[in-house]
Design a protein around this motif. Sequence first.
Motif, PDB file in Angstrom:
ATOM      1  N   SER A 184       0.920  -1.200  -0.007  1.00  0.00           N
ATOM      2  CA  SER A 184      -0.171   0.090  -0.024  1.00  0.00           C
ATOM      3  C   SER A 184       0.995   1.328   0.116  1.00  0.00           C
ATOM      4  CB  SER A 184      -0.788   0.259   1.181  1.00  0.00           C
ATOM      5  OG  SER A 184      -1.596   1.215   1.302  1.00  0.00           O
ATOM      6  N   VAL A 185       0.228   2.356  -0.707  1.00  0.00           N
ATOM      7  CA  VAL A 185       0.912   3.555  -0.300  1.00  0.00           C
ATOM      8  C   VAL A 185       0.404   4.713   0.896  1.00  0.00           C
ATOM      9  CG1 VAL A 185       1.137   3.835  -2.838  1.00  0.00           C
ATOM     10  CG2 VAL A 185      -0.601   4.873  -1.729  1.00  0.00           C
ATOM     11  N   ASN A 186      -0.465   3.676   1.811  1.00  0.00           N
ATOM     12  CA  ASN A 186      -0.704   4.237   3.280  1.00  0.00           C
ATOM     13  C   ASN A 186       0.141   3.990   4.183  1.00  0.00           C
ATOM     14  OD1 ASN A 186      -3.154   5.209   1.914  1.00  0.00           O
ATOM     15  ND2 ASN A 186      -4.194   3.303   1.746  1.00  0.00           N
ATOM     16  N   LEU A 187       0.278   4.992   5.050  1.00  0.00           N
ATOM     17  CA  LEU A 187       1.269   4.731   5.906  1.00  0.00           C
ATOM     18  C   LEU A 187       0.589   4.021   7.024  1.00  0.00           C
ATOM     19  CD1 LEU A 187       2.349   8.563   6.595  1.00  0.00           C
ATOM     20  CD2 LEU A 187       3.910   6.520   5.871  1.00  0.00           C
ATOM     21  N   SER A 188       1.595   3.213   7.623  1.00  0.00           N
ATOM     22  CA  SER A 188       1.039   2.307   8.906  1.00  0.00           C
ATOM     23  C   SER A 188       1.008   3.050  10.222  1.00  0.00           C
ATOM     24  CB  SER A 188       1.920   1.076   8.988  1.00  0.00           C
ATOM     25  OG  SER A 188       3.343   1.369   9.338  1.00  0.00           O
ATOM     26  N   PRO A 189       0.457   2.507  11.430  1.00  0.00           N
ATOM     27  CA  PRO A 189       0.658   3.002  12.539  1.00  0.00           C
ATOM     28  C   PRO A 189       2.075   3.166  13.016  1.00  0.00           C
ATOM     29  CG  PRO A 189      -1.151   1.448  12.545  1.00  0.00           C
ATOM     30  CD  PRO A 189      -0.376   1.341  11.230  1.00  0.00           C
ATOM     31  N   GLY A 190       2.887   2.284  12.663  1.00  0.00           N
ATOM     32  CA  GLY A 190       4.303   2.289  13.012  1.00  0.00           C
ATOM     33  C   GLY A 190       4.993   3.449  12.170  1.00  0.00           C
ATOM     34  N   GLY A 191       4.738   3.568  11.063  1.00  0.00           N
ATOM     35  CA  GLY A 191       5.255   4.527  10.220  1.00  0.00           C
ATOM     36  C   GLY A 191       4.933   5.865  10.431  1.00  0.00           C
ATOM     37  N   ARG A 192       3.743   6.108  10.976  1.00  0.00           N
ATOM     38  CA  ARG A 192       3.100   7.384  11.313  1.00  0.00           C
ATOM     39  C   ARG A 192       3.891   7.820  12.778  1.00  0.00           C
ATOM     40  NH1 ARG A 192      -1.807   8.831   9.056  1.00  0.00           N
ATOM     41  NH2 ARG A 192      -2.338  10.018  11.099  1.00  0.00           N
ATOM     42  N   ALA A 193       4.194   6.825  13.439  1.00  0.00           N
ATOM     43  CA  ALA A 193       4.953   7.006  14.846  1.00  0.00           C
ATOM     44  C   ALA A 193       6.427   7.472  14.142  1.00  0.00           C
ATOM     45  CB  ALA A 193       4.979   5.731  15.624  1.00  0.00           C
ATOM     46  N   THR A 194       7.075   6.950  13.451  1.00  0.00           N
ATOM     47  CA  THR A 194       8.172   6.878  13.184  1.00  0.00           C
ATOM     48  C   THR A 194       8.593   8.532  12.486  1.00  0.00           C
ATOM     49  OG1 THR A 194       8.893   4.708  12.767  1.00  0.00           O
ATOM     50  CG2 THR A 194      10.442   6.029  11.547  1.00  0.00           C
ATOM     51  N   LEU A 195       7.673   8.883  11.393  1.00  0.00           N
ATOM     52  CA  LEU A 195       7.459   9.881  10.821  1.00  0.00           C
ATOM     53  C   LEU A 195       7.209  11.147  11.918  1.00  0.00           C
ATOM     54  CD1 LEU A 195       6.165   9.444   7.314  1.00  0.00           C
ATOM     55  CD2 LEU A 195       8.502   9.948   8.084  1.00  0.00           C
TER      56      LEU A 195
END
Length: 206
Positions: free
Chosen positions: A96-107
């Motif tokens: 997917s091109v949608n951010l994961s919860p972990g990706g949102r936390a990292t960014l």
Amino acid sequence: MSRRTLPADDLNPYVALTDTTLNVILVMVFVVAALTALTRVNWENLRYQDAQTAFQEALKDRIPAARRPVLNRGKNDPVGTQRWVFTNTALFKPGSVNLSPGGRATLGQFAQALRENRGTWRRIRIEGHTLPTLNRTSDRWEDATNRAAAAARFLVTQGGIEPYFIATAGRGGQNPLPDLKLTAPDHARIEIVLEYTNSAPAGARP
């Protein structure tokens, strides 16, 4: 008629000395020029070193090692640039091109480090990369571009970074990472490139 060759004893010692002196001067000029260029590069690196180290330490304090981006030192970027690599699996939902919860936390934590070091950097470039392009396959520029845009949008809407600092690019699979097999999944990634300011931050070396 044959040309008369002067014996060695007839050579003018002043001519020989002049030639030797000129050669020595040329070598010295070359050495000085090389040292000047090398010193200039090292000085330019030192101008940015404190700011880059401070940002790197900020990431260590905020992002756990398992999710922390790594520096890509294999690119011929200009002096004063840092290139941070996030794998797609660390930021996005699978396929997917949608951010994961972990990706949102990292960014979000990356954005926090950016805000706390505001004034040391001047521009952010976000590049999307896919798996390397193989023979008879087309580049997935759309996926690369959409993921770069998703990361940029999060930094702006959730991370508090002004949009005029950010540019995005979809690089497709044209720029694989070094020392990895072409099929390695880590080629699919986001790279956030920070360009630092020319002026040193407060407390930095002159």
